[in-house]
Design a protein around this motif. Structure first.
Motif, PDB file in Angstrom:
ATOM      1  N   VAL A 129     -19.673 -19.803  30.011  1.00 58.61           N
ATOM      2  CA  VAL A 129     -19.590 -20.236  31.285  1.00 58.61           C
ATOM      3  C   VAL A 129     -20.057 -18.444  31.556  1.00 58.61           C
ATOM      4  O   VAL A 129     -21.204 -17.442  32.512  1.00 58.61           O
ATOM      5  CB  VAL A 129     -18.237 -20.632  32.041  1.00 58.61           C
ATOM      6  N   CYS A 130     -18.965 -17.800  31.318  1.00 61.95           N
ATOM      7  CA  CYS A 130     -18.856 -15.738  31.017  1.00 61.95           C
ATOM      8  C   CYS A 130     -20.364 -15.209  30.521  1.00 61.95           C
ATOM      9  O   CYS A 130     -21.584 -14.508  31.404  1.00 61.95           O
ATOM     10  CB  CYS A 130     -18.139 -15.339  30.248  1.00 61.95           C
ATOM     11  N   GLU A 131     -20.967 -16.284  29.886  1.00 61.41           N
ATOM     12  CA  GLU A 131     -22.769 -15.557  29.381  1.00 61.41           C
ATOM     13  C   GLU A 131     -23.751 -16.441  30.779  1.00 61.41           C
ATOM     14  O   GLU A 131     -24.952 -15.432  30.664  1.00 61.41           O
ATOM     15  CB  GLU A 131     -22.748 -15.872  27.874  1.00 61.41           C
ATOM     16  N   ALA A 132     -23.591 -17.112  31.099  1.00 62.53           N
ATOM     17  CA  ALA A 132     -24.340 -18.329  32.217  1.00 62.53           C
ATOM     18  C   ALA A 132     -24.438 -17.866  33.296  1.00 62.53           C
ATOM     19  O   ALA A 132     -25.483 -17.628  33.970  1.00 62.53           O
ATOM     20  CB  ALA A 132     -24.054 -19.554  32.149  1.00 62.53           C
ATOM     21  N   VAL A 133     -23.281 -16.650  34.045  1.00 64.44           N
ATOM     22  CA  VAL A 133     -23.488 -16.299  35.127  1.00 64.44           C
ATOM     23  C   VAL A 133     -23.137 -14.826  35.263  1.00 64.44           C
ATOM     24  O   VAL A 133     -22.910 -14.144  34.551  1.00 64.44           O
ATOM     25  CB  VAL A 133     -21.874 -16.694  35.865  1.00 64.44           C
ATOM     26  N   GLU A 134     -23.899 -14.822  35.750  1.00 64.80           N
ATOM     27  CA  GLU A 134     -23.625 -12.905  36.244  1.00 64.80           C
ATOM     28  C   GLU A 134     -22.623 -12.558  37.249  1.00 64.80           C
ATOM     29  O   GLU A 134     -22.157 -11.177  37.905  1.00 64.80           O
ATOM     30  CB  GLU A 134     -25.289 -12.496  36.757  1.00 64.80           C
ATOM     31  N   LYS A 135     -22.188 -13.477  38.447  1.00 64.67           N
ATOM     32  CA  LYS A 135     -21.351 -13.118  38.805  1.00 64.67           C
ATOM     33  C   LYS A 135     -19.511 -13.273  37.709  1.00 64.67           C
ATOM     34  O   LYS A 135     -19.449 -14.100  37.275  1.00 64.67           O
ATOM     35  CB  LYS A 135     -20.882 -14.046  40.176  1.00 64.67           C
ATOM     36  N   PRO A 136     -18.585 -12.482  38.274  1.00 67.04           N
ATOM     37  CA  PRO A 136     -17.520 -12.738  37.688  1.00 67.04           C
ATOM     38  C   PRO A 136     -17.193 -13.919  37.658  1.00 67.04           C
ATOM     39  O   PRO A 136     -16.642 -14.662  37.787  1.00 67.04           O
ATOM     40  CB  PRO A 136     -16.630 -11.636  38.309  1.00 67.04           C
ATOM     41  N   VAL A 137     -16.003 -13.930  36.389  1.00 67.28           N
ATOM     42  CA  VAL A 137     -15.563 -15.558  35.997  1.00 67.28           C
ATOM     43  C   VAL A 137     -14.225 -14.880  35.913  1.00 67.28           C
ATOM     44  O   VAL A 137     -13.786 -14.222  34.910  1.00 67.28           O
ATOM     45  CB  VAL A 137     -15.903 -16.049  34.717  1.00 67.28           C
ATOM     46  N   VAL A 138     -13.202 -15.193  37.086  1.00 68.76           N
ATOM     47  CA  VAL A 138     -11.274 -15.557  36.453  1.00 68.76           C
ATOM     48  C   VAL A 138     -10.938 -16.134  35.698  1.00 68.76           C
ATOM     49  O   VAL A 138     -11.637 -17.580  36.396  1.00 68.76           O
ATOM     50  CB  VAL A 138     -10.793 -15.619  37.697  1.00 68.76           C
ATOM     51  N   VAL A 139     -10.195 -16.867  34.472  1.00 70.19           N
ATOM     52  CA  VAL A 139      -9.517 -17.284  34.159  1.00 70.19           C
ATOM     53  C   VAL A 139      -8.024 -17.651  35.044  1.00 70.19           C
ATOM     54  O   VAL A 139      -7.097 -16.978  34.979  1.00 70.19           O
ATOM     55  CB  VAL A 139      -9.984 -17.259  32.343  1.00 70.19           C
ATOM     56  N   ALA A 140      -7.635 -18.999  34.586  1.00 74.02           N
ATOM     57  CA  ALA A 140      -6.843 -19.771  35.781  1.00 74.02           C
ATOM     58  C   ALA A 140      -6.438 -20.527  35.304  1.00 74.02           C
ATOM     59  O   ALA A 140      -6.526 -21.694  34.420  1.00 74.02           O
ATOM     60  CB  ALA A 140      -7.457 -19.815  37.306  1.00 74.02           C
TER      61      ALA A 140
END
Length: 206
Positions: A129-140
């Motif tokens: 997921v982190c590699e697929a998007v340029e926007k920040p990913v927060v893990v919850a």
């Protein structure tokens, strides 16, 4: 710092929000309920509470018109979210596809990934997921051990939330919340130092 959209009466949430803002912290609100009407209410609550970042939910088409022009960042959940407590359903491929679609929407600032609520290869999911998007990913959700925290760091996520684990003293073994948060930060800094990267910060929510 932040809280979920259920629990305290709204008047008490207003007081809590004011205290968090007065302390100089970034204010987060996390959407728990996933039906359309509750997401609409949560979007309005974010406006009324003056939050900085609204996390969760699955309907940008409902939430974005409500928060438009309010300087509120919005991080919805990618993938199919089911049940309470929430579970992340689907395959890595379907979740990554959902993440791409959400990240392409104007007004979506980042993603809120329920990685440890996924019944599969969690670290692979986070990384993909982190590699697929340029926007920040927060893990919850369920970041309750140094091992899981280290996996989040390796994935390239922008941050993570800790709620229940903090109140349960998962890292310190203590019921003292201040001591627990200090321990979490210490563990994170050690992990980041070992990785040669100290940029990521935890997003603590209760």
């Amino acid at each position: 710092m932040g809280f979920k959209d259920i629990g305290l009466p709204f008047g008490e949430l207003l007081g809590l929000a004011s205290a968090i803002k007065a302390a100089g912290a970034t204010l987060y609100l996390e959407v728990v309920s996933l039906d359309e009407e509750s997401e609409r209410r949560s979007g309005q609550a974010a406006v009324d509470l003056g939050v900085d970042i609204l996390m969760g939910g699955t309907r940008p088409n409902v939430v974005l018109p409500i928060i438009a022009g309010r300087n509120i960042q919005y991080y919805p959940f990618p993938g199919k979210i089911v049940g309470h407590p929430s579970k992340l359903d689907g395959t890595i491929e379907t979740i990554v596809d959902s993440a791409r679609q959400l990240a392409a929407i104007d007004g979506v600032s980042g993603l809120d990934l329920l990685a440890y609520r996924f019944n599969g290869d969690v670290e692979a999911l986070m990384t993909r997921v982190c590699e697929a998007v340029e926007k920040p990913v927060v893990v919850a959700g369920s970041i309750d051990s140094p091992e899981r925290m280290a996996a989040v760091v390796r994935s390239g996520a922008a941050g993570f939330t800790i709620g229940t684990a903090a109140f349960n003293g998962a890292f310190s073994g203590s019921s003292n919340l201040r001591l627990e948060i200090e321990k979490e930060i210490d563990v994170l800094m050690r992990i980041k130092a070992d990785a040669g990267d100290i940029a990521l910060s935890p997003l603590t929510s209760g």
